[in-house]
Design an enzyme around this catalytic site. Structure first.
Site, mmCIF file in Angstrom:
data_model
loop_
_atom_site.group_PDB
_atom_site.id
_atom_site.type_symbol
_atom_site.label_atom_id
_atom_site.label_comp_id
_atom_site.label_asym_id
_atom_site.label_seq_id
_atom_site.Cartn_x
_atom_site.Cartn_y
_atom_site.Cartn_z
ATOM 1 N N CYS A 119 -45.914 19.746 91.047
ATOM 2 C CA CYS A 119 -46.614 18.566 91.577
ATOM 3 C C CYS A 119 -45.801 17.900 92.694
ATOM 4 O O CYS A 119 -44.729 17.341 92.436
ATOM 5 C CB CYS A 119 -46.862 17.600 90.417
ATOM 6 S SG CYS A 119 -47.373 15.947 90.890
ATOM 7 N N CYS B 159 -45.120 14.195 92.220
ATOM 8 C CA CYS B 159 -44.139 14.030 91.136
ATOM 9 C C CYS B 159 -42.726 14.189 91.686
ATOM 10 O O CYS B 159 -41.819 13.425 91.330
ATOM 11 C CB CYS B 159 -44.368 15.061 90.035
ATOM 12 S SG CYS B 159 -45.967 14.941 89.194
#
Length: 141
Positions: free
Chosen positions: A30, A33
Site C-alpha cells: 500500500c 501506508c
C-alpha cells in the site's frame, strides 16, 4: 516510544493493558501506508504515554476483517478500552497530532456513560424485537 507490531492474538491484551492505543492497519503493498509510516513513527516518539501499534492486514486478515477494515491505511484510537476514533486514509503529522491531543483530552466519564446508554438502548431494542417468550403479544403504546 516507537511503534509496536501486534498480531490478532495480542490485539485484545494490547487494548486492555494500555490507557491510550493508536492502531495503524496497513499493508506492505500500500503506497499511502508507506507514506504514512514515517509520520506515525515520528509522532509516536513525541508521545511516550501513548502506545502506537501497527497491524499488517496481509498477515492478520482475520483481525482486519473483525475490525471492519475495508480501506488502508486505517487509524483507530482506543482510550480505556473504548474505540473513540476510526478513519481510513493517511494523515499528515499535524492531523495525527490533533487526533492524539483529542483522544488525550476526552472526558472518559462522559464517554463511558454514553457507551452504557448505547448498550442499554441496544438491549432494550433487542428485547422488544424478540418479544415475549411465551408467544403472547404485547401491543406497542
Amino acid at each position: 516510544m516507537a511503534t509496536l507490531d501486534i498480531t490478532g492474538e495480542q490485539f485484545a491484551s494490547t487494548i486492555e493493558g494500555n490507557d491510550i492505543v493508536l492502531v495503524d492497519f496497513w499493508a506492505d503493498w500500500c503506497g499511502p501506508c508507506k507514506q504514512f509510516a514515517p509520520t506515525y513513527s515520528a509522532v509516536s516518539e513525541k508521545h511516550p504515554d501513548v502506545l502506537f501499534a501497527k497491524v499488517d492486514t496481509d498477515a492478520e486478515q482475520q483481525l482486519a476483517a473483525e475490525a471492519g477494515i475495508s480501506s488502508i491505511p486505517t487509524l483507530m484510537a482506543f482510550r480505556e478500552k473504548v474505540l473513540v476514533f476510526s478513519q481510513p486514509g493517511a494523515l499528515n503529522a499535524q492531523q495525527l497530532e490533533q487526533v492524539v491531543d483529542a483522544v488525550k483530552g476526552l472526558d472518559m466519564e462522559e464517554v463511558h456513560a454514553h457507551v452504557a446508554r448505547q448498550r442499554e438502548e441496544a438491549a432494550a431494542a433487542a428485547s422488544k424485537q424478540a418479544g415475549p417468550q411465551d408467544g403472547t403479544q404485547i401491543p406497542d403504546f
